[in-house]
Design a protein around this motif. Structure first.
Motif, PDB file in Angstrom:
ATOM      1  N   GLY A 353      14.977  14.331   0.051  1.00 26.23           N
ATOM      2  CA  GLY A 353      15.929  14.494  -1.041  1.00 26.23           C
ATOM      3  C   GLY A 353      15.469  13.766  -2.297  1.00 26.23           C
ATOM      4  N   ARG A 354      15.938  14.236  -3.467  1.00 24.64           N
ATOM      5  CA  ARG A 354      15.506  13.674  -4.739  1.00 24.64           C
ATOM      6  C   ARG A 354      15.875  12.198  -4.876  1.00 24.64           C
ATOM      7  N   HIS A 355      16.968  11.781  -4.258  1.00 26.98           N
ATOM      8  CA  HIS A 355      17.425  10.395  -4.383  1.00 26.98           C
ATOM      9  C   HIS A 355      16.430   9.401  -3.781  1.00 26.98           C
ATOM     10  N   ALA A 356      15.554   9.869  -2.861  1.00 22.68           N
ATOM     11  CA  ALA A 356      14.629   8.966  -2.161  1.00 22.68           C
ATOM     12  C   ALA A 356      13.282   8.830  -2.871  1.00 22.68           C
ATOM     13  N   ARG A 357      13.076   9.505  -3.996  1.00 17.58           N
ATOM     14  CA  ARG A 357      11.769   9.498  -4.646  1.00 17.58           C
ATOM     15  C   ARG A 357      11.359   8.094  -5.122  1.00 17.58           C
ATOM     16  N   PRO A 358      10.121   7.678  -4.846  1.00 15.50           N
ATOM     17  CA  PRO A 358       9.635   6.385  -5.362  1.00 15.50           C
ATOM     18  C   PRO A 358       9.551   6.428  -6.888  1.00 15.50           C
ATOM     19  N   THR A 359       9.691   5.265  -7.491  1.00 10.11           N
ATOM     20  CA  THR A 359       9.691   5.215  -8.956  1.00 10.11           C
ATOM     21  C   THR A 359       8.329   4.872  -9.542  1.00 10.11           C
ATOM     22  N   ARG A 360       7.477   4.190  -8.762  1.00  7.44           N
ATOM     23  CA  ARG A 360       6.185   3.743  -9.298  1.00  7.44           C
ATOM     24  C   ARG A 360       5.105   3.835  -8.237  1.00  7.44           C
ATOM     25  N   LEU A 361       3.855   3.902  -8.694  1.00  7.86           N
ATOM     26  CA  LEU A 361       2.681   3.774  -7.835  1.00  7.86           C
ATOM     27  C   LEU A 361       1.826   2.649  -8.408  1.00  7.86           C
ATOM     28  N   ILE A 362       1.549   1.645  -7.583  1.00  7.88           N
ATOM     29  CA  ILE A 362       0.720   0.518  -8.006  1.00  7.88           C
ATOM     30  C   ILE A 362      -0.531   0.489  -7.136  1.00  7.88           C
ATOM     31  N   LEU A 363      -1.696   0.542  -7.772  1.00  5.39           N
ATOM     32  CA  LEU A 363      -2.960   0.481  -7.053  1.00  5.39           C
ATOM     33  C   LEU A 363      -3.490  -0.945  -7.088  1.00  5.39           C
ATOM     34  N   VAL A 364      -3.935  -1.421  -5.941  1.00 10.30           N
ATOM     35  CA  VAL A 364      -4.460  -2.789  -5.829  1.00 10.30           C
ATOM     36  C   VAL A 364      -5.859  -2.729  -5.220  1.00 10.30           C
ATOM     37  N   ASP A 365      -6.640  -3.776  -5.449  1.00  7.75           N
ATOM     38  CA  ASP A 365      -7.985  -3.813  -4.889  1.00  7.75           C
ATOM     39  C   ASP A 365      -7.947  -3.874  -3.363  1.00  7.75           C
ATOM     40  N   GLU A 366      -6.958  -4.603  -2.849  1.00  7.23           N
ATOM     41  CA  GLU A 366      -6.853  -4.760  -1.399  1.00  7.23           C
ATOM     42  C   GLU A 366      -5.417  -5.108  -1.031  1.00  7.23           C
ATOM     43  N   LEU A 367      -4.907  -4.459  -0.003  1.00  5.46           N
ATOM     44  CA  LEU A 367      -3.563  -4.783   0.472  1.00  5.46           C
ATOM     45  C   LEU A 367      -3.599  -6.080   1.267  1.00  5.46           C
ATOM     46  N   GLN A 368      -2.649  -6.957   1.002  1.00  2.00           N
ATOM     47  CA  GLN A 368      -2.577  -8.199   1.763  1.00  2.00           C
ATOM     48  C   GLN A 368      -2.089  -7.898   3.177  1.00  2.00           C
ATOM     49  N   THR A 369      -2.736  -8.529   4.165  1.00  2.00           N
ATOM     50  CA  THR A 369      -2.387  -8.284   5.559  1.00  2.00           C
ATOM     51  C   THR A 369      -2.115  -9.593   6.278  1.00  2.00           C
ATOM     52  N   LEU A 370      -1.392  -9.495   7.382  1.00  2.00           N
ATOM     53  CA  LEU A 370      -1.166 -10.618   8.280  1.00  2.00           C
ATOM     54  C   LEU A 370      -2.382 -10.764   9.194  1.00  2.00           C
ATOM     55  N   PRO A 371      -2.541 -11.901   9.878  1.00  7.19           N
ATOM     56  CA  PRO A 371      -3.670 -12.047  10.805  1.00  7.19           C
ATOM     57  C   PRO A 371      -3.718 -10.966  11.875  1.00  7.19           C
ATOM     58  N   SER A 372      -2.563 -10.365  12.189  1.00  5.30           N
ATOM     59  CA  SER A 372      -2.511  -9.306  13.196  1.00  5.30           C
ATOM     60  C   SER A 372      -3.077  -7.994  12.687  1.00  5.30           C
ATOM     61  N   GLY A 373      -3.333  -7.911  11.369  1.00  2.00           N
ATOM     62  CA  GLY A 373      -3.829  -6.677  10.783  1.00  2.00           C
ATOM     63  C   GLY A 373      -2.745  -5.823  10.147  1.00  2.00           C
ATOM     64  N   LYS A 374      -1.482  -6.161  10.370  1.00  5.72           N
ATOM     65  CA  LYS A 374      -0.395  -5.418   9.753  1.00  5.72           C
ATOM     66  C   LYS A 374      -0.305  -5.760   8.264  1.00  5.72           C
ATOM     67  N   PRO A 375       0.205  -4.846   7.440  1.00  2.00           N
ATOM     68  CA  PRO A 375       0.439  -5.186   6.039  1.00  2.00           C
ATOM     69  C   PRO A 375       1.439  -6.333   5.922  1.00  2.00           C
ATOM     70  N   ASP A 376       1.168  -7.253   5.030  1.00  2.00           N
ATOM     71  CA  ASP A 376       2.098  -8.348   4.772  1.00  2.00           C
ATOM     72  C   ASP A 376       3.105  -7.852   3.741  1.00  2.00           C
ATOM     73  N   ARG A 377       4.177  -7.244   4.222  1.00  4.08           N
ATOM     74  CA  ARG A 377       5.117  -6.578   3.331  1.00  4.08           C
ATOM     75  C   ARG A 377       5.812  -7.550   2.382  1.00  4.08           C
ATOM     76  N   GLU A 378       6.097  -8.746   2.865  1.00  6.06           N
ATOM     77  CA  GLU A 378       6.747  -9.714   1.987  1.00  6.06           C
ATOM     78  C   GLU A 378       5.819 -10.108   0.839  1.00  6.06           C
ATOM     79  N   ALA A 379       4.542 -10.301   1.142  1.00  5.53           N
ATOM     80  CA  ALA A 379       3.575 -10.650   0.094  1.00  5.53           C
ATOM     81  C   ALA A 379       3.422  -9.502  -0.895  1.00  5.53           C
ATOM     82  N   VAL A 380       3.372  -8.269  -0.382  1.00  5.91           N
ATOM     83  CA  VAL A 380       3.265  -7.102  -1.261  1.00  5.91           C
ATOM     84  C   VAL A 380       4.500  -6.995  -2.150  1.00  5.91           C
ATOM     85  N   ARG A 381       5.671  -7.243  -1.556  1.00  6.36           N
ATOM     86  CA  ARG A 381       6.918  -7.157  -2.322  1.00  6.36           C
ATOM     87  C   ARG A 381       6.943  -8.208  -3.438  1.00  6.36           C
ATOM     88  N   ARG A 382       6.442  -9.419  -3.127  1.00  8.78           N
ATOM     89  CA  ARG A 382       6.415 -10.479  -4.153  1.00  8.78           C
ATOM     90  C   ARG A 382       5.484 -10.094  -5.302  1.00  8.78           C
TER      91      ARG A 382
END
Length: 388
Positions: A353-382
């Motif tokens: 649905g249109r209400h769910a559309r993202p508002t921005r796209l941000i490109l980064v050199d590297e996504l921050q990850t946790l030691p487990s290999g998962k994305p560090d979502r809190e760090a990305v959000r900050r």
């Protein structure tokens, strides 16, 4: 009570004897322990893993030897038994279970030389295919490993031009993939290359993955209660060390006395197949409408160039909250950044649905990850919040 020994998981060769002893009733092992961790645990506990999970709140998950064995044995029943490559940190449940499965199978796990890389992966795999020095056996063992989606993407990218990496990927009878949702384009790329990926779903509280390609392992039961997935079986954790209140909220008994783990994930069970919709708490309210960021992310990851994207929520002056796509710029983009965002917005609008559309796209050199290999979502959000 059983002694709890803080343990360094960096050297699997030193860890294995202690882990074997813990599985046999010896001192329990503690991974990632906090300063206030007690020196003993209830009898039966073999492992304590400190994890923040998806909530970001530190928890100490207590796992019994029985639970770890039940999980490992059910995995062998489902996919077979053989030799494992440890490609994840042993202090996380997916890596730890590689060692447990190896112990129960009576095999020696292989390890990577240094940090994870396609070259290290290929070299370690080739080493597993060579007969051991002095061995009379000429047969090739069945090979298995566990990876996270980011590792799979790295290997598939390298395999396009590297025959050794291609051969290594194809050598595995099964590659378990967990930690986060596996994007469908990644699964399709692997299948086209003849690589057998097995999507797993589970957590530290379930001794690792207990649902393989949507089907629960033989010892596991999954049901839905008020939209939330709940899991039962002998592989469940004892609870959270020194947190009886959290244990009571998370592990509940039904009217028959069966103990269920509340996953915090929304989903359904359709004709025996588990379908995960996303975290119940990974929801924003945008313009008064609830939007699951996990569902938005799954749609975004179907788009070429955005297979490793992370979708996070941020404050928005107009809508209250809005979603933002963050993706590594290293992935080849056939479109400009604006065109890519437009493509993502159209795909999300069509699916959700249109209400769910993202508002921005941000490109980064590297996504921050946790030691487990998962994305560090809190760090990305900050990072995203800091760019506003």
């Amino acid at each position: 009570m059983t002694a709890l020994i803080p343990t360094d998981a960096d050297d699997p060769a030193l860890l294995q004897p202690a882990l074997r002893h813990a599985l046999e009733g010896g001192p329990a092992l503690g991974f990632g322990m906090l300063a206030d961790t007690p020196g003993s645990v209830p009898d039966g506990v073999a492992i304590v893993i400190a994890t923040s999970g998806s909530s970001g709140i530190p928890k100490r998950v207590a796992l019994s030897a029985e639970a770890l064995r039940a999980s490992a044995e059910a995995t062998a029943t489902r996919i077979g038994s053989g030799r494992w490559l440890l490609a994840l940190p042993a202090g996380y449940v997916a890596g730890l279970q590689v060692l447990v499965r190896s112990i129960l199978a009576g095999t020696e796990p292989a390890t990577l030389g240094g940090r994870f890389s396609p070259d290290a992966f290929a070299e370690a795999t080739l080493g597993m295919l060579r007969p051991a020095s002095g061995s009379q056996s000429t047969g090739v063992p069945d090979l298995f490993t566990s990876l996270v989606p980011a590792q799979v993407a790295t290997l598939l990218d390298a395999a396009a031009d590297d025959a050794a990496v291609r051969a290594a990927l194809r050598a595995y009878r099964a590659i378990l993939v967990g930690g986060q949702a596996l994007a469908e384009p990644l699964r399709e790329r692997a299948a086209d290359l003849g690589v057998h990926l097995v999507r797993t779903y589970g957590s530290t509280e379930t001794s690792g993955g207990c649902v393989y390609d949507g089907v629960p392992l033989d010892v596991a039961a999954v049901r839905v209660s008020d939209g939330e997935l709940r899991i039962a079986g002998p592989m469940l954790a004892e609870g959270y060390l020194d947190d009886e209140a959290l244990t009571a909220r998370t592990f509940v008994r039904d009217e028959h006395g069966i103990r269920w783990y509340r996953t915090g994930d929304l989903g359904l069970v359709d004709d025996g197949v588990v379908r995960v919709h996303g975290r119940a708490d990974n929801v924003i309210v945008s313009g008064g409408i609830n939007i699951s960021l996990d569902r938005v992310e799954r749609v975004v990851r179907t788009i070429p160039g955005l297979h490793q994207a992370v979708v996070v929520g941020v404050d928005d002056d107009r809508w209250g909250e809005a979603s933002v796509i963050v993706a590594p710029r290293g992935e080849a983009l056939r479109r400009s950044e604006a065109e890519q965002l437009s493509h993502a917005r159209d795909a999300v609008a069509e699916a959700l649905g249109r209400h769910a559309r993202p508002t921005r796209l941000i490109l980064v050199d590297e996504l921050q990850t946790l030691p487990s290999g998962k994305p560090d979502r809190e760090a990305v959000r900050r990072v995203v919040a800091g760019l506003r």
